[in-house]
Design an enzyme around this catalytic site. Structure first.
Site, PDB file in Angstrom:
ATOM      1  N   CYS A 160      37.894  41.601  35.014  1.00 22.32           N
ATOM      2  CA  CYS A 160      37.709  42.301  36.287  1.00 22.32           C
ATOM      3  C   CYS A 160      38.504  43.594  36.233  1.00 22.32           C
ATOM      4  CB  CYS A 160      38.206  41.416  37.435  1.00 22.32           C
ATOM      5  SG  CYS A 160      38.093  42.168  39.070  1.00 22.32           S
ATOM      6  N   CYS A 185      43.573  35.332  39.647  1.00 23.01           N
ATOM      7  CA  CYS A 185      43.011  36.568  39.082  1.00 23.01           C
ATOM      8  C   CYS A 185      41.692  36.278  38.364  1.00 23.01           C
ATOM      9  CB  CYS A 185      44.024  37.174  38.127  1.00 23.01           C
ATOM     10  SG  CYS A 185      43.439  38.664  37.287  1.00 23.01           S
ATOM     11  N   CYS A 230      42.257  52.560  42.181  1.00 22.34           N
ATOM     12  CA  CYS A 230      43.537  53.249  42.084  1.00 22.34           C
ATOM     13  C   CYS A 230      43.341  54.767  42.106  1.00 22.34           C
ATOM     14  CB  CYS A 230      44.263  52.846  40.802  1.00 22.34           C
ATOM     15  SG  CYS A 230      45.841  53.708  40.573  1.00 22.34           S
ATOM     16  N   CYS A 282      50.694  53.385  48.928  1.00 20.04           N
ATOM     17  CA  CYS A 282      49.322  52.968  48.628  1.00 20.04           C
ATOM     18  C   CYS A 282      49.259  51.473  48.328  1.00 20.04           C
ATOM     19  CB  CYS A 282      48.790  53.759  47.436  1.00 20.04           C
ATOM     20  SG  CYS A 282      47.111  53.286  46.944  1.00 20.04           S
ATOM     21  N   ASP A 287      49.812  43.011  21.239  1.00 26.12           N
ATOM     22  CA  ASP A 287      49.540  41.700  21.858  1.00 26.12           C
ATOM     23  C   ASP A 287      49.673  40.555  20.859  1.00 26.12           C
ATOM     24  OD1 ASP A 287      49.012  42.731  24.325  1.00 26.12           O
ATOM     25  OD2 ASP A 287      46.846  42.663  24.145  1.00 26.12           O
TER      26      ASP A 287
END
Length: 373
Positions: A244, A217, A251, A194, A137
């Site tokens: 979050c 988000c 999932c 899904c 990152d």
């Protein structure tokens, strides 16, 4: 004597596992297939205030520019899901603060970077011609597309990388290298029909499969956004005060996620299911002490207080919460004061947190997570 790159690639994967990476893959640096989608996403402004995503487009398009001479990326992943993560216990108690599980322990950047550096050094011992640079990152590099090309998983509909044997609770990192190593093949996408992640998102930030509007988000709103959180989203934050995990929690592939054995990722006691009012009493000096070495520190005390004020406004109406908000109001910055006033209005009107999605999420969590998570 010529180098056996096939054997070297196999050795690299073994060395990576010895260093704590759960999976290692190798890919070329061609990410051109992702450029059109990224360009459209940026043009639509879905990155919000994350201007760094729009800068250095040429570097994102060509990772080799970040480290001249590079021809391959060694992509790695490391699990971070802690044992006894306490998802359900925290989410269903509106007086507790929920922190994204990646941020409960020490900041992952240094740990992964150091392990990647060690991996580079081991490769260099076997091949003196190696030139490498680690990334976690830390630069405009498209790490998820590289990870997918390297076979570490596929892109889920929530835009995170998913693996059928490891779910999505892992960090990614890369080594750019100048060696023509054999590359791995991408794995088949297995999301199928899904849509659990799309359905559960409290703010409906996943506007269509594989497209996330960051401006909606909760992770963006609580971490990246510097100003006021839009009022229409505040009730939907519930007790989430930093990030979050909802799209990961529901999932189905995360029932196969593996727990981390990295001590640095173990939850800090004061951040694991913390009382909101306890956190609210911290001053800036205590915030800095408690978040030393944590990714949470990057948002600063003001945004931390802003997020807490929203969570307190969403908690079940109570006199002690009203008193704590009122006490802080006179000394609060304009940004924090705005959110305190909003929270007080909700508390005084007796608006309790009634979020059916939380109950649905908790039930899904209790059904689907690995044992001990």
């Amino acid at each position: 004597m010529s180098m056996d790159f096939q054997q070297l690639a196999a050795d690299i994967k073994q060395w990576g596992k010895e260093l704590g990476f759960q999976k290692v893959g190798i890919t070329d640096l061609d990410v051109s297939a992702e450029q059109a989608a990224l360009k459209r996403w940026l043009e639509l402004g879905m990155h919000g205030e994350m201007d760094y995503l729009a800068r250095h487009a040429e570097l994102r398009a060509d990772p080799a520019l970040l480290h001249p001479g590079s021809v391959r990326a060694i992509s790695v992943r490391m699990n971070y899901l802690p044992a006894e993560a306490g998802f359900a216990r925290t989410l269903k108690n509106p007086r507790l603060g929920y922190i994204s599980r990646y941020a409960l322990g020490r900041d992952y950047h240094k740990l992964l970077r150091n392990r990647l550096k060690q991996l580079g050094q081991r490769i260099q011992q076997a091949c003196a011609e190696l030139d490498y640079r680690p990334f976690v990152d830390s630069a405009p590099i498209m790490e998820r597309p590289l990870a997918v090309k390297a076979g570490l998983g596929w892109t889920g509909k929530h835009t995170l990388v998913l693996d059928e044997q490891g779910g999505s609770w892992f960090f990614l990192g890369e080594l750019l290298v100048n060696l023509p190593l054999p590359t791995d093949q991408p794995v088949q996408e297995k999301c199928g029909s899904c849509t659990a992640c799309i359905t559960i998102c409290p703010t409906q930030a996943i506007i269509e499969p594989y497209v996330l509007d960051a401006r909606r988000c909760i992770s963006y709103l609580t971490i990246e956004l510097k100003g006021a959180i839009p009022e229409q989203f505040r009730p939907l934050l519930g007790n989430r005060i930093y990030g979050c995990d909802d799209c990961q929690l529901v999932c189905p592939w995360n029932r196969y996620a593996k727990l981390t054995d990295e001590g640095d990722f173990a939850p800090r006691k004061d951040l694991h299911a913390p009382e909101l009012l306890t956190l609210w009493q911290w001053d800036e000096a205590q915030f800095l002490r408690q978040t030393e070495g944590s990714p949470i520190r990057r948002i600063g005390f003001e945004r931390w207080s802003r997020n807490l004020a929203v969570a307190l406004g969403n908690a079940t109406a109570a006199e002690d919460i009203i008193a704590a908000l009122e006490q802080r109001l006179p000394s609060a910055s304009a940004l924090v004061a705005e959110h305190i006033e909003w929270a007080l209005a909700r508390q005084r009107s007796g608006v309790a947190q009634v979020e059916k999605q939380v109950l649905r999420l908790v039930r899904a969590v209790e059904r689907g997570l690995p044992r001990d998570a």
